[in-house]
Scaffold this motif. Sequence first.
Motif, short mmCIF file in Angstrom:
data_model
loop_
_atom_site.label_atom_id
_atom_site.label_comp_id
_atom_site.label_asym_id
_atom_site.label_seq_id
_atom_site.Cartn_x
_atom_site.Cartn_y
_atom_site.Cartn_z
N TYR A 412 0.90 -1.06 -0.03
CA TYR A 412 0.10 0.11 -0.16
C TYR A 412 0.69 1.15 -0.23
CZ TYR A 412 -4.35 -2.57 1.36
OH TYR A 412 -5.50 -3.47 1.21
N SER A 413 0.41 2.30 -0.77
CA SER A 413 0.91 3.55 -0.65
C SER A 413 -0.21 4.57 -0.34
CB SER A 413 1.53 4.02 -2.04
OG SER A 413 2.75 3.49 -2.09
N MET A 414 -0.15 5.32 0.87
CA MET A 414 -1.24 6.23 1.13
C MET A 414 -0.71 7.44 1.50
SD MET A 414 -2.55 3.63 4.26
CE MET A 414 -1.22 3.21 4.97
N VAL A 415 -1.58 8.56 0.95
CA VAL A 415 -1.52 9.78 1.11
C VAL A 415 -2.62 10.44 1.76
CG1 VAL A 415 -1.12 12.30 -0.01
CG2 VAL A 415 0.02 10.03 -0.80
N PHE A 416 -2.75 10.67 2.93
CA PHE A 416 -4.13 11.17 3.50
C PHE A 416 -4.30 12.64 3.75
CE2 PHE A 416 -4.18 6.76 5.85
CZ PHE A 416 -5.20 6.27 4.71
N GLN A 417 -5.20 13.10 3.88
CA GLN A 417 -5.40 14.84 4.18
C GLN A 417 -4.50 15.23 5.34
OE1 GLN A 417 -9.44 15.68 4.31
NE2 GLN A 417 -9.08 17.92 4.46
N GLU A 477 3.40 22.29 1.05
CA GLU A 477 4.61 21.76 1.04
C GLU A 477 4.51 20.39 1.66
OE1 GLU A 477 6.98 26.01 0.61
OE2 GLU A 477 6.94 24.98 2.41
N ARG A 478 4.21 20.27 2.77
CA ARG A 478 3.73 19.06 3.38
C ARG A 478 3.24 18.08 2.62
NH1 ARG A 478 0.64 19.95 7.49
NH2 ARG A 478 1.32 18.24 8.90
N GLN A 479 2.20 18.37 1.98
CA GLN A 479 1.36 17.26 1.40
C GLN A 479 2.04 16.73 0.31
OE1 GLN A 479 -2.64 18.45 0.45
NE2 GLN A 479 -3.28 16.63 1.28
N ARG A 480 2.92 17.68 -0.43
CA ARG A 480 3.76 17.11 -1.70
C ARG A 480 4.75 16.20 -1.07
NH1 ARG A 480 5.19 22.54 -4.62
NH2 ARG A 480 4.09 23.76 -2.91
N ILE A 481 5.35 16.66 -0.04
CA ILE A 481 6.27 15.65 0.58
C ILE A 481 5.83 14.20 0.75
CG2 ILE A 481 7.66 15.03 2.71
CD1 ILE A 481 8.71 17.84 2.73
N SER A 482 4.23 14.26 1.26
CA SER A 482 3.69 12.99 1.65
C SER A 482 3.50 12.26 0.38
CB SER A 482 2.44 13.30 2.28
OG SER A 482 1.56 12.21 2.47
N ILE A 483 3.21 13.00 -0.76
CA ILE A 483 3.07 12.49 -2.00
C ILE A 483 4.29 11.78 -2.66
CG2 ILE A 483 2.18 12.95 -4.46
CD1 ILE A 483 0.38 14.87 -3.28
N PRO A 492 1.46 -1.43 -5.15
CA PRO A 492 0.40 -1.76 -6.20
C PRO A 492 -0.98 -1.33 -5.88
CG PRO A 492 1.13 -3.67 -4.87
CD PRO A 492 2.08 -2.62 -4.68
N ILE A 493 -1.06 -1.08 -4.62
CA ILE A 493 -2.30 -0.24 -4.09
C ILE A 493 -2.09 1.11 -3.42
CG2 ILE A 493 -4.39 -0.38 -2.55
CD1 ILE A 493 -3.85 -3.35 -2.46
N VAL A 494 -2.94 2.13 -4.29
CA VAL A 494 -2.72 3.38 -3.56
C VAL A 494 -3.98 4.07 -3.19
CG1 VAL A 494 -2.14 5.72 -4.54
CG2 VAL A 494 -1.09 3.76 -5.49
N LEU A 495 -3.95 4.56 -1.87
CA LEU A 495 -5.07 5.47 -1.30
C LEU A 495 -4.89 6.65 -1.18
CD1 LEU A 495 -5.54 2.76 1.93
CD2 LEU A 495 -6.70 2.69 -0.58
N LEU A 496 -5.90 7.56 -1.63
CA LEU A 496 -5.56 8.99 -1.80
C LEU A 496 -6.69 9.58 -0.98
CD1 LEU A 496 -4.34 9.29 -5.41
CD2 LEU A 496 -3.09 9.24 -3.36
N ASP A 497 -6.38 10.41 -0.15
CA ASP A 497 -7.60 10.96 0.66
C ASP A 497 -7.28 12.34 0.49
OD1 ASP A 497 -9.43 11.99 2.48
OD2 ASP A 497 -8.89 10.61 4.09
N GLU A 498 -7.94 13.30 -0.34
CA GLU A 498 -7.84 14.64 -0.52
C GLU A 498 -6.38 15.11 -0.68
OE1 GLU A 498 -9.88 16.93 -1.22
OE2 GLU A 498 -11.74 15.94 -0.63
N ALA A 499 -5.62 14.00 -1.55
CA ALA A 499 -4.22 14.33 -1.56
C ALA A 499 -3.83 15.60 -2.35
CB ALA A 499 -3.71 13.07 -2.47
N THR A 500 -4.76 16.46 -2.97
CA THR A 500 -4.28 17.57 -3.67
C THR A 500 -5.10 18.59 -2.89
OG1 THR A 500 -5.85 17.51 -5.39
CG2 THR A 500 -3.68 16.50 -5.74
N ALA A 501 -5.58 18.53 -1.89
CA ALA A 501 -6.36 19.58 -1.27
C ALA A 501 -5.98 20.73 -0.83
CB ALA A 501 -7.27 19.11 -0.01
N SER A 502 -4.54 20.87 -0.25
CA SER A 502 -3.71 22.07 0.00
C SER A 502 -2.90 22.72 -1.09
CB SER A 502 -2.83 21.59 1.34
OG SER A 502 -3.60 20.99 2.15
#
Length: 580
Positions: A412-417, A477-483, A492-502
Motif C-alpha cells: 500500500y501507498s497512502m496519502v491522507f489529508q 509543501e507538507r502534502q507534496r512531501i507526503s505524495i 500496487p495499491i494506492v489510497l488517496l484522501d484529498e491528496a491535492t487539497a492543500s
Amino acid sequence: MFSKNFQRKYALTDQGVKNVKKGAFWTVIVNLVVMGGMSILYLLMYGLMGTFTDDQPLPNAALLLGLVVVFLILSFVTHLQQYYATYGLVYNEVRSTRLSLAERLRKLPLGYFGKRDLADLTETIMGDVNRMEHVWSHVLGYLYGAYLSTAIIAVCLLVYDWRLAIACLWGVPVAFGLLFGTRRISARTSERTKKAAIRVSDGIQEALENVREIRATNQEERYLAGLNQKIDDHEKVTIQGELGTGIFVNAASVIMRLGVATTILVGAGLILSGQIDFMLLFLFLLVITRVYAPFDQSLALIAEMFVSQVSADRMNEIYDTPTAEGAEVFQPKGYDIEFDHVGFAYDKKKVLDGVSFTAREGEVTALVGPSGSGKSTCARLAARLWDVTEGSIKVGGVDISTVDPEALLTDYSMVFQDVVLFDDTVMENIRLGKRGATDDEVRAAAEAANCGEFICRLPQGYDTPIGENGAKLSGGERQRISIARALLKNAPIVLLDEATASLDVENETKVQGALSRLLAGKTVLVIAHRMRTVAGADHIVVLENGRVAEQGTPAELMECGGLYRRMVELQSESARWQLG
C-alpha cells in the motif's frame, strides 16, 4: 501462579521477575552478613564482660581482627552484588519495558488511539514506567528480601528466647498491617492525582497546539486562567495524597520502633527475675538495630508501591488490548479490493452499514459523498488501520483480517489529508516510503511530486530539518512531501484522501500529472470532495450516512440524477460565486 500474579501486579517482564528474585536473594545475604557483623561485636562485648566478672583473659585480638577483615570483604562483595541485582538489572528492565510498550502500541489497531489521547499515552510510556522503575529498583527487592531475612532471624531469636523475640518483633507485622490495610485509600488518592496530572498535560498540549487560535480570538487570559486552575487542582490533590500517605507511613514507623521499648522492658523484667542474663538482652538489642534497618527504606517507599498499582494497571491495559495480527505472508491473486457488506462502529456509533463495492486493479475508484458519510473510514478499513465489525474486506481474494498489518501494508501507498511528518530532514522524511532508497531515488520522487521547487529554497536543501510535523513548511509543501513518499514506495495499491487539497491550482495540475504516472496499472482508491478531481475516475461509489447510495461511472451517475449529480451541480454553482 504466584509469579504470574506478581508479574502482572507490578507490570514486569519475565526477565523482570527474575531480576526481582535476584535482588531479594542478595538483600537476604546482605542482611545476614550485616547481622554476622553484629555477632562479632557481641563476641567482643562478651569477652570484655568476662574480664570484668570472671577474670578471664581478653579475647584473641588476631582472631577478632581476622573476623573483622572477613566481614568487611563479605560485606563489600555482597553489597556490590545487591547493588547490581537491584539497580543495574532494573535499568535494563526499564529499557525492555519501554520497548515492549512501544512494540505493543505499534501492533494495536488505529481505533485504539482514538480512545486515548496523546498526553495520556505519553504519560504511560514515560511517567508510569519511571514510577514503576523506582518501585522495581528501590522497593521490591529490598522489601521481599527484608521479609525473608527477618523470617530467618526471627526463627533464630525464637530459639534463643521466645519472649524477647516476640517483644522485639511484634511491631513489624502490626506496622505493615496498618500500611496494607490503608493501601486502597492510597490507590484512590493516586488515581485522582494521576487524572489531575493528565488534565494539566492535556491543557498545556492544547495550549501549545492552538496558540494561534487563542491569540487570534483574544482568549489568552481566559485560557491561562483555566490552565492555572488545573495546575492548582493538581497541586491540591498531590498535597492531600502526600499528607495522607505520610501519616500512615510515620505511624507504621513509630509502631515498629516501639519494639525497642518493649524489648528493654521485657528484658529488664526477665533479668530482675533471674531468668536471663544481661548479655542475652544485649544480644537482642544489637539484633534490633539491624532487624528494623531493612524496613526503614521499604516503609518510606511501600506507599509508593501501593500507588504504583495505578501505573501498573495503565501499562497492563495496553498489554491487554488485542493486537491486529495475522499471517506474515501476503500473497493475493491480483489487487482487487472487495468490500462485502462491511459494517463499522466507533464507540458504539455505527459509521458504516452494509457497504459493498469493488475497487478493481488498474482502475481508479473514487469515494464521494457528504462530510461524515464514511469515505475516510473506508480507506482506513481497506488498509486495516481499523478492523471491520461486520462483513469482510478482501484483496485479491485474501481476507485482510487474516494478514498481519505490516505484511499487508507493504503493498500500500497512502496519502491522507492529515499529513504526518517527522522532526527530521526532507530527505529522511521522503525516504520513509522506501527503506534503503538511494539519494537519487529520493530526489526523483521529490521532483515528480513537484517538491524540488521549494526544497532548493531551503537553507540546506534536502538535508534541512523541517521541525515537528513539518512545522517549517506550508500545508501544500507538507502534502507534496507526503505524495513524494508514496511515489517512492511505488506500491500496487494506492489510497488517496484529498491528496491535492492543500495545493494551489498550478501545483495541483503538476502533482496530478505525477499522480497519473504513479497510478498507472494500480488499484487506486481516491477520496475527494471536489467533484472535478474524480471526474476521470473509472468507478465512483457515492456514500451517504454510512451506506452506498449509488455507484457507477461518472456518466452513468450523471444520467441517474441522484446524489452525485446534485453534488456536481452544487459545486458548479459555488465555483461561480464571487464577492459582490
